[in-house]
Write an enzyme that holds these catalytic residues in place. Structure first.
Site, PDB file in Angstrom:
ATOM      1  N   ASP A   7      -6.874  -4.630  14.528  1.00  0.00           N
ATOM      2  CA  ASP A   7      -6.289  -3.369  14.074  1.00  0.00           C
ATOM      3  C   ASP A   7      -7.348  -2.684  13.211  1.00  0.00           C
ATOM      4  O   ASP A   7      -8.372  -3.291  12.873  1.00  0.00           O
ATOM      5  CB  ASP A   7      -5.038  -3.682  13.232  1.00  0.00           C
ATOM      6  CG  ASP A   7      -4.345  -2.424  12.711  1.00  0.00           C
ATOM      7  OD1 ASP A   7      -4.390  -1.382  13.383  1.00  0.00           O
ATOM      8  OD2 ASP A   7      -3.753  -2.484  11.614  1.00  0.00           O
ATOM      9  N   SER A   8      -7.053  -1.446  12.812  1.00  0.00           N
ATOM     10  CA  SER A   8      -7.943  -0.788  11.862  1.00  0.00           C
ATOM     11  C   SER A   8      -7.899  -1.501  10.505  1.00  0.00           C
ATOM     12  O   SER A   8      -8.833  -1.391   9.721  1.00  0.00           O
ATOM     13  CB  SER A   8      -7.507   0.662  11.673  1.00  0.00           C
ATOM     14  OG  SER A   8      -6.170   0.690  11.207  1.00  0.00           O
ATOM     15  N   CYS A  70      -2.423  -2.198  17.200  1.00  0.00           N
ATOM     16  CA  CYS A  70      -2.496  -0.872  16.595  1.00  0.00           C
ATOM     17  C   CYS A  70      -2.012   0.134  17.636  1.00  0.00           C
ATOM     18  O   CYS A  70      -2.576   0.191  18.740  1.00  0.00           O
ATOM     19  CB  CYS A  70      -3.949  -0.603  16.209  1.00  0.00           C
ATOM     20  SG  CYS A  70      -4.271   1.069  15.624  1.00  0.00           S
ATOM     21  N   GLU A 150      -2.850   0.141   2.841  1.00  0.00           N
ATOM     22  CA  GLU A 150      -4.154  -0.503   2.573  1.00  0.00           C
ATOM     23  C   GLU A 150      -4.358  -0.737   1.074  1.00  0.00           C
ATOM     24  O   GLU A 150      -5.034  -1.678   0.674  1.00  0.00           O
ATOM     25  CB  GLU A 150      -5.297   0.349   3.138  1.00  0.00           C
ATOM     26  CG  GLU A 150      -5.395   0.327   4.659  1.00  0.00           C
ATOM     27  CD  GLU A 150      -5.829  -1.021   5.238  1.00  0.00           C
ATOM     28  OE1 GLU A 150      -6.640  -1.718   4.600  1.00  0.00           O
ATOM     29  OE2 GLU A 150      -5.339  -1.377   6.328  1.00  0.00           O
ATOM     30  N   CYS A 184       3.770   2.381  14.075  1.00  0.00           N
ATOM     31  CA  CYS A 184       2.447   2.054  13.529  1.00  0.00           C
ATOM     32  C   CYS A 184       2.620   0.720  12.830  1.00  0.00           C
ATOM     33  O   CYS A 184       3.576   0.531  12.062  1.00  0.00           O
ATOM     34  CB  CYS A 184       2.018   3.125  12.532  1.00  0.00           C
ATOM     35  SG  CYS A 184       0.586   2.660  11.521  1.00  0.00           S
ATOM     36  N   HIS A 186       1.099  -0.667  10.449  1.00  0.00           N
ATOM     37  CA  HIS A 186       1.035  -0.624   8.979  1.00  0.00           C
ATOM     38  C   HIS A 186       2.401  -0.310   8.350  1.00  0.00           C
ATOM     39  O   HIS A 186       2.606  -0.570   7.171  1.00  0.00           O
ATOM     40  CB  HIS A 186       0.063   0.462   8.517  1.00  0.00           C
ATOM     41  CG  HIS A 186      -1.376   0.073   8.526  1.00  0.00           C
ATOM     42  ND1 HIS A 186      -2.138   0.045   9.657  1.00  0.00           N
ATOM     43  CD2 HIS A 186      -2.210  -0.291   7.514  1.00  0.00           C
ATOM     44  CE1 HIS A 186      -3.384  -0.310   9.355  1.00  0.00           C
ATOM     45  NE2 HIS A 186      -3.450  -0.519   8.056  1.00  0.00           N
TER      46      HIS A 186
HETATM   47  N1  DGL Z   1      -1.963   0.123  12.459  1.00  0.00           N
HETATM   48  C1  DGL Z   1      -2.380   1.341  13.141  1.00  0.00           C
HETATM   49  C2  DGL Z   1      -1.295   1.783  14.117  1.00  0.00           C
HETATM   50  O1  DGL Z   1      -0.477   0.995  14.516  1.00  0.00           O
HETATM   51  C3  DGL Z   1      -2.725   2.356  12.096  1.00  0.00           C
HETATM   52  C4  DGL Z   1      -3.831   3.193  12.518  1.00  0.00           C
HETATM   53  C5  DGL Z   1      -4.626   3.828  11.421  1.00  0.00           C
HETATM   54  O2  DGL Z   1      -5.560   3.188  10.976  1.00  0.00           O
HETATM   55  O3  DGL Z   1      -4.329   4.984  11.105  1.00  0.00           O
HETATM   56  O4  DGL Z   1      -1.266   2.907  14.555  1.00  0.00           O
END
Ligand code: DGL
Length: 277
Positions: A7-8, A70, A150, A184, A186
């Protein structure tokens, strides 16, 4: 089997955590692209480039399959990655289908939250066309929420104000919506806050179980049943050794206990939010 999950940032840990529950005996490589987070406000070209680099990196680690944990990266890059590489590459998509099924014949609507990129990509439009035939879904961009996650800011006044304000733009109440789809990864960390703001009647639906179940089918591995109790993580070594995981941040292996303790905190948070549906 060795499974690569990326993921990011920390959102993908919610998918890894689900994998721990369902496939506790497999080996994992988790990759967070901390140098480039957030993806959801970047251009499609940039995201495609980041994803390709990560997929190549994971292939050098001899993974049997890759999970793009992600929604944003999946929307932009999963098709291109599947065309380019031959190993199984799974993605995430907002769990609109289960939300529509749960809504049934009710008059209520479904609120789908995601990053700006996921919302503007064609993949989501196609999904809605396929599964939301009665046009029950409303889309809501949450451009800032990834950064709150984050910073581990799940419960501050500023994140609460932000979420309330965003919900207000669509008049989100439990009278209007039967479910909130977390489009998402996150967004999982904030489940108690959605519950607090929207009340008990709105179902919180994420795509983690669906993706992990699909992974089991693709790799032909048997899924463990949901246990009575959550996993208990006491030390960083619990996650590294018990679940045979190597953690990477943008290519750097995380080995020291100080940095690993962040992952320990995240997994414990995810165990807590797991009970919020
Ligand atoms: N966890 C990512 C998602 O599911 C987030 C992406 C981001 O870094 O903006 O979209």
């Amino acid at each position: 089997m060795r499974i690569g999950i990326f993921d990011s940032g920390i959102g993908g840990l919610s998918v890894l955590n689900e994998a721990y529950h369902r496939f506790p005996d497999q080996e994992y490589i988790f990759y967070a692209d901390t140098r480039h987070v957030p993806y959801g406000t970047k251009s499609e070209n940039e995201i495609l480039h980041f994803v390709d680099e990560i997929v190549q990196f994971l292939i050098t680690k001899n993974v049997d399959a890759i999970v793009i944990a992600c929604n944003t990266a999946t929307s932009v890059a999963v098709a291109a990655m599947r065309e380019k590489y031959s190993l199984p590459i799974l993605g995430m998509e907002p769990a609109v289908k289960p939300a529509v099924e749960k809504n049934g014949d009710e008059d209520k609507r479904i609120l789908v939250m995601a990053t700006p990129v996921t919302i503007r990509e064609k993949k989501l439009a196609k999904l809605l066309m396929r599964v939301d035939v009665r046009h029950k879904a409303d889309l809501l961009e949450m451009p800032e929420l990834v950064c709150f996650a984050e910073r581990e800011e799940y419960d501050s006044d500023s994140v609460r104000d932000y979420v309330r304000q965003r919900f207000m733009t669509v008049n989100a109440t439990d009278e209007k919506y039967s479910s909130l789809v977390l489009g998402c990864t996150h967004f999982n960390y904030f489940k108690p806050m959605y519950r607090e703001i929207l009340g008990d009647k709105v179902q919180l639906i994420d795509g983690n179980y669906g993706t992990i179940r699909h992974l089991g089918e693709v790799l032909d591995i048997t899924m463990a049943k949901e246990g009575d109790s959550g996993l208990i993580f006491n030390t960083p070594q619990d996650i590294v050794v018990t679940f045979k995981t190597t953690y990477y941040e943008s290519g750097d292996e995380i080995t020291d206990n100080i940095r690993l303790s962040k992952y320990l905190r995240m997994h414990n948070r995810l165990e807590f939010v797991r009970n919020f549906h």
